[in-house]
Design a protein around this motif. Structure first.
Motif, PDB file in Angstrom:
ATOM      1  N   ASP A   7     -37.412 -54.250  16.090  1.00 46.69           N
ATOM      2  CA  ASP A   7     -37.637 -55.167  14.985  1.00 46.69           C
ATOM      3  C   ASP A   7     -36.468 -55.082  14.018  1.00 46.69           C
ATOM      4  O   ASP A   7     -35.689 -54.133  14.029  1.00 46.69           O
ATOM      5  CB  ASP A   7     -38.933 -54.845  14.250  1.00 46.69           C
ATOM      6  CG  ASP A   7     -39.581 -56.086  13.653  1.00 46.69           C
ATOM      7  OD1 ASP A   7     -38.889 -57.113  13.488  1.00 46.69           O
ATOM      8  OD2 ASP A   7     -40.776 -56.036  13.348  1.00 46.69           O
ATOM      9  N   HIS A   8     -36.412 -56.084  13.163  1.00 46.49           N
ATOM     10  CA  HIS A   8     -35.406 -56.154  12.113  1.00 46.49           C
ATOM     11  C   HIS A   8     -35.933 -55.414  10.892  1.00 46.49           C
ATOM     12  O   HIS A   8     -37.095 -55.587  10.512  1.00 46.49           O
ATOM     13  CB  HIS A   8     -35.145 -57.627  11.769  1.00 46.49           C
ATOM     14  CG  HIS A   8     -34.172 -57.814  10.669  1.00 46.49           C
ATOM     15  ND1 HIS A   8     -34.509 -58.429   9.482  1.00 46.49           N
ATOM     16  CD2 HIS A   8     -32.872 -57.471  10.555  1.00 46.49           C
ATOM     17  CE1 HIS A   8     -33.448 -58.465   8.701  1.00 46.49           C
ATOM     18  NE2 HIS A   8     -32.447 -57.893   9.327  1.00 46.49           N
ATOM     19  N   PHE A  17     -31.136 -53.654  12.815  1.00 51.39           N
ATOM     20  CA  PHE A  17     -32.051 -54.035  13.880  1.00 51.39           C
ATOM     21  C   PHE A  17     -32.289 -52.757  14.665  1.00 51.39           C
ATOM     22  O   PHE A  17     -31.349 -52.132  15.143  1.00 51.39           O
ATOM     23  CB  PHE A  17     -31.474 -55.136  14.777  1.00 51.39           C
ATOM     24  CG  PHE A  17     -32.543 -55.865  15.520  1.00 51.39           C
ATOM     25  CD1 PHE A  17     -33.072 -57.040  15.017  1.00 51.39           C
ATOM     26  CD2 PHE A  17     -33.056 -55.362  16.702  1.00 51.39           C
ATOM     27  CE1 PHE A  17     -34.095 -57.712  15.688  1.00 51.39           C
ATOM     28  CE2 PHE A  17     -34.067 -56.020  17.377  1.00 51.39           C
ATOM     29  CZ  PHE A  17     -34.588 -57.195  16.871  1.00 51.39           C
ATOM     30  N   LEU A  58     -36.321 -61.808  20.056  1.00 53.12           N
ATOM     31  CA  LEU A  58     -34.919 -61.435  20.218  1.00 53.12           C
ATOM     32  C   LEU A  58     -34.437 -61.950  21.561  1.00 53.12           C
ATOM     33  O   LEU A  58     -35.046 -61.685  22.589  1.00 53.12           O
ATOM     34  CB  LEU A  58     -34.749 -59.913  20.156  1.00 53.12           C
ATOM     35  CG  LEU A  58     -33.336 -59.410  20.475  1.00 53.12           C
ATOM     36  CD1 LEU A  58     -32.296 -59.990  19.528  1.00 53.12           C
ATOM     37  CD2 LEU A  58     -33.310 -57.891  20.446  1.00 53.12           C
ATOM     38  N   PHE A  79     -34.102 -63.631  16.289  1.00 51.62           N
ATOM     39  CA  PHE A  79     -32.742 -63.106  16.284  1.00 51.62           C
ATOM     40  C   PHE A  79     -32.091 -63.357  17.630  1.00 51.62           C
ATOM     41  O   PHE A  79     -32.762 -63.520  18.643  1.00 51.62           O
ATOM     42  CB  PHE A  79     -32.752 -61.599  15.981  1.00 51.62           C
ATOM     43  CG  PHE A  79     -33.140 -61.315  14.572  1.00 51.62           C
ATOM     44  CD1 PHE A  79     -32.180 -61.149  13.596  1.00 51.62           C
ATOM     45  CD2 PHE A  79     -34.470 -61.261  14.210  1.00 51.62           C
ATOM     46  CE1 PHE A  79     -32.534 -60.931  12.282  1.00 51.62           C
ATOM     47  CE2 PHE A  79     -34.847 -61.037  12.903  1.00 51.62           C
ATOM     48  CZ  PHE A  79     -33.869 -60.869  11.931  1.00 51.62           C
ATOM     49  N   VAL A 120     -27.055 -52.563  15.028  1.00 52.54           N
ATOM     50  CA  VAL A 120     -28.164 -52.286  15.925  1.00 52.54           C
ATOM     51  C   VAL A 120     -28.255 -50.769  16.104  1.00 52.54           C
ATOM     52  O   VAL A 120     -27.287 -50.136  16.521  1.00 52.54           O
ATOM     53  CB  VAL A 120     -27.953 -52.961  17.302  1.00 52.54           C
ATOM     54  CG1 VAL A 120     -29.055 -52.567  18.273  1.00 52.54           C
ATOM     55  CG2 VAL A 120     -27.873 -54.469  17.146  1.00 52.54           C
TER      56      VAL A 120
END
Length: 136
Positions: A7-8, A17, A58, A79, A120
């Motif tokens: 998840d963000h 992220f 995503l 995303f 990330v």
């Protein structure tokens, strides 16, 4: 039950992220990145990684050329992680470095060095099993 969670994590100063999982979850993510590297195509991670959990969509998307399209970025209501084949292969290698049997925890932050990308973080064993899991 092990599951890849992603998840963000929004922030005014340090958005991130986050991918969380156990060894087999991170191996599945690395394998998906390798598959993408050998055959670039748009991939929805929730659909391709069975048992994964996320509140957001995503997609891995193939990118060639303009640096502005590379990296993790917002895309509509979800995303997109824009990568070329070489980047996807190198990221898979970095994720696999977290998965040896003797390693109990660890993480890596992946950035491509392009303006506007969201870093990330891939993490093994650093968070509780319920972190990022939406409660109903």
């Amino acid at each position: 039950m092990p599951m890849l969670r992603f998840d963000h994590l929004p922030s005014d100063f340090n958005p991130l992220f986050l991918f969380l999982g156990e060894r087999q979850d991170l191996t599945a993510l690395a394998n998906l990145l390798r598959s993408f590297a050998s055959s670039p195509r748009s991939i929805d991670l929730r659909e391709q990684l069975s048992g994964s959990r996320s509140r957001t969509t995503l997609r891995l998307v193939p990118v060639e050329g303009e640096a502005g399209d590379f990296g993790m970025r917002p895309d509509g209501d979800g995303f997109r992680w824009g990568l070329n084949s070489w980047q996807a292969e190198k990221i898979a290698e970095r994720i696999e470095q977290l998965t040896p049997a003797h390693q109990k925890s660890g993480s890596d932050i992946i950035e491509l060095g392009v303006e506007g990308e969201i870093p990330v973080k891939v993490s093994l064993g650093e968070f509780t099993d319920d972190f990022l899991v939406q409660r109903f």
